[in-house]
Design a protein around this motif. Structure first.
Motif, mmCIF file in Angstrom:
data_model
loop_
_atom_site.group_PDB
_atom_site.id
_atom_site.type_symbol
_atom_site.label_atom_id
_atom_site.label_comp_id
_atom_site.label_asym_id
_atom_site.label_seq_id
_atom_site.Cartn_x
_atom_site.Cartn_y
_atom_site.Cartn_z
ATOM 1 N N ALA A 100 -2.910 -5.862 -3.852
ATOM 2 C CA ALA A 100 -3.575 -6.831 -5.063
ATOM 3 C C ALA A 100 -2.511 -6.882 -6.326
ATOM 4 O O ALA A 100 -2.961 -6.822 -7.411
ATOM 5 C CB ALA A 100 -4.599 -5.909 -5.475
ATOM 6 N N THR A 101 -1.239 -7.287 -5.978
ATOM 7 C CA THR A 101 -0.137 -7.363 -6.998
ATOM 8 C C THR A 101 -0.229 -9.000 -7.245
ATOM 9 O O THR A 101 -0.871 -9.823 -6.658
ATOM 10 C CB THR A 101 1.071 -7.071 -6.612
ATOM 11 N N ASP A 102 0.366 -9.285 -8.411
ATOM 12 C CA ASP A 102 0.092 -10.706 -8.871
ATOM 13 C C ASP A 102 1.293 -11.531 -7.875
ATOM 14 O O ASP A 102 2.170 -10.712 -7.465
ATOM 15 C CB ASP A 102 0.695 -10.886 -10.292
ATOM 16 N N PRO A 103 1.405 -12.885 -7.872
ATOM 17 C CA PRO A 103 2.238 -13.644 -6.987
ATOM 18 C C PRO A 103 3.583 -13.592 -7.335
ATOM 19 O O PRO A 103 4.571 -13.756 -6.532
ATOM 20 C CB PRO A 103 1.654 -15.054 -7.338
ATOM 21 N N ALA A 104 3.896 -13.101 -8.606
ATOM 22 C CA ALA A 104 5.418 -12.863 -9.050
ATOM 23 C C ALA A 104 5.972 -11.470 -8.420
ATOM 24 O O ALA A 104 7.086 -11.324 -8.418
ATOM 25 C CB ALA A 104 5.684 -12.876 -10.408
ATOM 26 N N SER A 105 5.275 -10.442 -8.158
ATOM 27 C CA SER A 105 5.436 -9.313 -7.837
ATOM 28 C C SER A 105 5.316 -8.991 -6.275
ATOM 29 O O SER A 105 6.195 -8.279 -5.551
ATOM 30 C CB SER A 105 4.711 -8.454 -8.515
ATOM 31 N N LEU A 106 4.293 -9.735 -5.548
ATOM 32 C CA LEU A 106 4.335 -9.672 -4.064
ATOM 33 C C LEU A 106 5.427 -9.638 -3.227
ATOM 34 O O LEU A 106 5.970 -8.827 -2.455
ATOM 35 C CB LEU A 106 3.349 -10.253 -3.618
ATOM 36 N N PRO A 107 6.078 -10.787 -3.468
ATOM 37 C CA PRO A 107 7.400 -11.003 -2.628
ATOM 38 C C PRO A 107 8.334 -9.840 -2.650
ATOM 39 O O PRO A 107 8.765 -9.517 -1.785
ATOM 40 C CB PRO A 107 7.991 -12.251 -3.076
ATOM 41 N N GLY A 108 8.718 -9.261 -3.973
ATOM 42 C CA GLY A 108 9.530 -8.242 -3.996
ATOM 43 C C GLY A 108 9.071 -6.933 -3.416
ATOM 44 O O GLY A 108 9.854 -6.289 -2.501
ATOM 45 N N LEU A 109 7.789 -6.858 -3.281
ATOM 46 C CA LEU A 109 7.244 -5.388 -2.721
ATOM 47 C C LEU A 109 7.533 -5.730 -1.347
ATOM 48 O O LEU A 109 7.727 -4.512 -0.422
ATOM 49 C CB LEU A 109 5.759 -5.517 -3.105
ATOM 50 N N VAL A 110 7.075 -6.905 -0.721
ATOM 51 C CA VAL A 110 7.067 -7.051 0.653
ATOM 52 C C VAL A 110 8.518 -7.009 1.178
ATOM 53 O O VAL A 110 8.930 -6.431 2.409
ATOM 54 C CB VAL A 110 6.428 -8.345 1.114
ATOM 55 N N ALA A 111 9.389 -7.499 0.246
ATOM 56 C CA ALA A 111 10.961 -7.546 0.683
ATOM 57 C C ALA A 111 11.325 -6.199 0.873
ATOM 58 O O ALA A 111 12.180 -5.747 1.498
ATOM 59 C CB ALA A 111 11.892 -8.191 -0.078
ATOM 60 N N ARG A 112 10.909 -5.233 0.023
ATOM 61 C CA ARG A 112 11.431 -3.790 0.116
ATOM 62 C C ARG A 112 10.726 -3.074 1.290
ATOM 63 O O ARG A 112 10.866 -1.879 1.477
ATOM 64 C CB ARG A 112 10.998 -3.234 -1.229
ATOM 65 N N SER A 113 9.731 -3.610 1.776
ATOM 66 C CA SER A 113 8.855 -3.062 3.046
ATOM 67 C C SER A 113 9.093 -3.689 4.125
ATOM 68 O O SER A 113 8.016 -4.583 4.941
ATOM 69 C CB SER A 113 7.278 -3.012 2.640
ATOM 70 N N PRO A 114 10.020 -3.791 5.104
ATOM 71 C CA PRO A 114 10.306 -4.369 6.306
ATOM 72 C C PRO A 114 9.611 -4.184 7.339
ATOM 73 O O PRO A 114 9.776 -5.146 7.995
ATOM 74 C CB PRO A 114 11.911 -4.288 6.358
ATOM 75 N N GLY A 115 8.737 -3.169 7.441
ATOM 76 C CA GLY A 115 8.110 -2.784 8.533
ATOM 77 C C GLY A 115 6.683 -3.677 8.429
ATOM 78 O O GLY A 115 5.891 -3.650 9.452
ATOM 79 N N LEU A 116 6.314 -4.521 7.327
ATOM 80 C CA LEU A 116 5.085 -5.083 7.070
ATOM 81 C C LEU A 116 5.063 -6.255 7.723
ATOM 82 O O LEU A 116 5.978 -7.116 7.685
ATOM 83 C CB LEU A 116 4.782 -5.062 5.605
ATOM 84 N N GLY A 117 3.959 -6.741 8.486
ATOM 85 C CA GLY A 117 3.666 -7.992 8.858
ATOM 86 C C GLY A 117 4.606 -8.578 9.828
ATOM 87 O O GLY A 117 5.299 -7.807 10.450
ATOM 88 N N ASP A 118 4.653 -10.027 10.201
ATOM 89 C CA ASP A 118 5.552 -10.597 11.282
ATOM 90 C C ASP A 118 6.233 -11.503 10.458
ATOM 91 O O ASP A 118 6.283 -11.663 9.130
ATOM 92 C CB ASP A 118 4.591 -11.144 12.132
ATOM 93 N N ALA A 119 7.029 -12.219 10.960
ATOM 94 C CA ALA A 119 8.146 -13.238 10.451
ATOM 95 C C ALA A 119 7.396 -14.325 9.737
ATOM 96 O O ALA A 119 7.816 -14.605 8.526
ATOM 97 C CB ALA A 119 9.092 -13.775 11.301
ATOM 98 N N ARG A 120 6.360 -14.839 10.249
ATOM 99 C CA ARG A 120 5.631 -15.968 9.562
ATOM 100 C C ARG A 120 5.085 -15.325 8.242
ATOM 101 O O ARG A 120 5.126 -16.155 7.294
ATOM 102 C CB ARG A 120 4.729 -16.530 10.777
ATOM 103 N N TRP A 121 4.323 -14.320 8.659
ATOM 104 C CA TRP A 121 3.525 -13.886 7.085
ATOM 105 C C TRP A 121 4.582 -13.470 6.178
ATOM 106 O O TRP A 121 4.407 -13.882 4.950
ATOM 107 C CB TRP A 121 2.785 -12.775 7.560
ATOM 108 N N ARG A 122 5.616 -12.812 6.504
ATOM 109 C CA ARG A 122 6.694 -12.637 5.582
ATOM 110 C C ARG A 122 7.361 -13.911 4.860
ATOM 111 O O ARG A 122 7.571 -13.769 3.635
ATOM 112 C CB ARG A 122 7.777 -11.501 6.121
ATOM 113 N N ALA A 123 7.454 -14.912 5.612
ATOM 114 C CA ALA A 123 7.935 -15.954 4.972
ATOM 115 C C ALA A 123 6.943 -16.630 4.165
ATOM 116 O O ALA A 123 7.278 -17.198 2.978
ATOM 117 C CB ALA A 123 8.385 -17.122 6.197
ATOM 118 N N GLU A 124 5.704 -16.727 4.564
ATOM 119 C CA GLU A 124 4.731 -17.025 3.667
ATOM 120 C C GLU A 124 4.725 -16.389 2.313
ATOM 121 O O GLU A 124 4.697 -17.134 0.976
ATOM 122 C CB GLU A 124 3.254 -16.980 4.341
ATOM 123 N N VAL A 125 4.918 -15.032 2.448
ATOM 124 C CA VAL A 125 4.768 -14.269 1.060
ATOM 125 C C VAL A 125 6.288 -14.573 0.291
ATOM 126 O O VAL A 125 6.107 -14.928 -1.037
ATOM 127 C CB VAL A 125 4.806 -12.698 1.238
#
Length: 521
Positions: A295-320
């Motif tokens: 539940a982070t803001d849209p400026a922070s979520l991409p960085g958190l997901v980038a630091r969490s390589p095990g989350l999601g699949d390639a398409r979802w990670r690209a959307e983030v």
């Protein structure tokens, strides 16, 4: 009384078995979306740990203490927010800590004024569409009779046939600017009412999806009989909203950890997910959870997901990774040595100025500011500038904003500034044309990781703070259903235009409209 056509959407039924042990969920982010998710989960006997990087709750509506040059300790925030009556889910969240919503007070009127001199007001209008729109057009100087004959009626009718997600299929590939040009509303109406509302999404009309513009008018005006009435907190955000809600959450067993930044979220064999964090005192750690709400803001979520390589699949990670915040905005708050004129409203929207979007007089409605003004004989005002240019000169923009304000309220020019605070931010969501189909949703490829926030696609007529609260409920419901628990009802304004004959006329007009839209590309 409320809108009798408002919708109550039941939660999805439980689909999974109840686990033997109590599920434990990390809610990453303590803004409206995270708080809504935390409440909904904790109320269904889920162990909740909420992790917020700031020292206070509220996200973009948090507040913090600051000491002025005269020694006064006051609360600063990111400024004015309107709590509309159709914010059903947000208001339901706040009722957890304040059952009677006694912390909110109504603003009876909020004029809109244009630099060229014309003005609009929304007090005294009928509440129910389409009579509210007809009354506004009849009494508003922004809709001169001689120019109404030029309105493109088939295009204007499209604003009365709005549904979610259908409106995105029809209009998302266009900008709000194109929609306004095609409808041929009088120039005064476009510059005053429509562009003022567009910029409330922190974007100029050419950078806002036409579908978002249409849905906004449906939500706030043409689809809801709640009208354009709204309330504001009578005290600063922490005192009015978040301290009571924090007390409620802790009372039902949730753990609130402020000043704690989440570094990464990774799949873990022990419990499901390992969440690593770092506190602002320098300590760090990690622990396991069965589920996670991002539940982070849209400026922070991409960085958190980038630091969490095990989350999601390639398409979802690209959307983030593709998430982009809206342009930067400025909130300037001034403590002045004299009052503004007695007739000034608590809130004034402005149009036609280079960057000034509104002026608030906080001592008209906020108790802390009123006490400061009464003690000093001064006043507290706030200026907002949305959608500023990237890389702009901050000192120059602050000075320009003040000059614009003095042209609206000339008495400001004679006032001495006791102190001032300026907040620069660029963390609000951007909804550009063509973005709806690729936006993140609540659910992710991993069913025990969900996302909440006002930047999501939720396919309901909700916006801004209400979209954040709604997404938080939906995120909690997705996890609860998986764990054999009943979720929470989501409320909404009507999901489509209120009147079948008007919807029929809009559909009949749609085919001839398409070539006109193409010519305005």
């Amino acid at each position: 009384m409320g809108d009798t056509r408002a919708r109550a959407l039941p939660a999805p039924p439980p689909v999974g078995p109840r686990p033997r042990r109590t599920p434990r969920v990390a809610v990453v982010g303590g803004g409206i979306a995270g708080l809504a998710a935390a409440c909904c989960l904790a109320e269904r006997a889920v162990d909740v740990v909420l992790l917020e990087r700031e020292r206070g709750l509220g996200g973009r509506l948090r507040g913090w203490e600051t000491t002025l040059a005269d020694g006064s300790v006051v609360t600063m925030s990111r400024g004015f927010h309107a709590f509309f009556r159709q914010y059903y889910n947000l208001r339901g969240l706040l009722r957890r800590g304040d059952p009677g919503l006694s912390a909110l007070v109504p603003l009876a009127d909020y004029p809109l004024v244009h630099r060229d001199g014309y003005a609009d007001r929304f007090s005294g209008l009928p509440a129910t569409p389409p009579w509210n729109a007809l009354a506004l057009a009849a009494v508003s100087p922004s809709f001169p009779v001689r120019e109404l004959a030029g309105v493109n009626v088939p295009a204007a009718l499209q604003l009365l046939d709005v549904d979610a997600p259908g409106v995105y299929e029809r209009l998302d590939h266009r900008s709000a600017r194109e929609l306004l040009e095609v409808t041929r509303f009088p120039g005064s109406a476009r510059h005053l009412a429509f562009e003022v509302f567009s910029r409330s999404f922190f974007a100029a009309p050419e950078r806002l999806s036409a579908a978002e513009m249409a849905l906004m008018f449906h939500t706030y005006f043409l689809g809801s009989s709640e009208g354009l009435r709204f309330d504001v907190p009578r005290s600063p955000f922490p005192q009015a909203l978040w301290t009571p809600l924090a007390g409620y959450l802790e009372g039902i067993g949730a753990v609130l950890r402020t000043g704690t930044s989440v570094r990464a979220v990774e799949p873990d064999r022990t419990r499901g997910y390992a969440v690593s964090w770092e506190r602002d005192d320098g300590t760090s750690g990690g622990e396991g959870f069965d589920g996670v709400v991002l539940a982070t803001d849209p400026a922070s979520l991409p960085g958190l997901v980038a630091r969490s390589p095990g989350l999601g699949d390639a398409r979802w990670r690209a959307e983030v990774a593709a998430l982009r915040p809206a342009p930067p905005f400025l909130v300037s708050r001034y403590w002045l040595d004299r009052p503004v004129r007695e007739h000034r409203q608590g809130f004034l929207g402005t149009g036609g100025y280079p960057t000034l979007d509104n002026i608030s007089v906080l001592d008209r409605y906020e108790d802390e500011s009123a006490r400061w003004a009464a003690r000093t004989g001064g006043s507290v005002i706030e200026l907002h500038a949305y959608a500023l240019p990237e890389g702009c000169d901050r000192a120059a923009e602050r000075a320009s904003l003040w000059r614009q304000a003095t042209s609206v309220y000339p008495e400001l020019g004679a006032a001495r500034v006791v102190d001032a605070r300026h907040e620069w931010r660029a963390d609000c969501p951007l909804f550009p044309p063509g973005s709806h189909g690729s936006r993140c949703r609540v659910r992710t490829p991993d069913p025990r990781v969900v996302v909440a926030g006002d930047h999501l696609r939720v396919d309901l007529p909700v916006a801004l703070m209400e979209r954040a609260a709604t997404s938080g409920i939906m995120a909690a419901n997705a996890l609860l259903s998986r764990w054999g628990r009943h979720g929470h009802t989501v409320r909404s304004v009507p999901l489509r235009g209120r009147h079948a004959p008007l919807r029929y006329l809009a559909r009949r007009a749609r085919q001839p409209l398409r070539p006109q839209v193409e010519r305005n590309r």
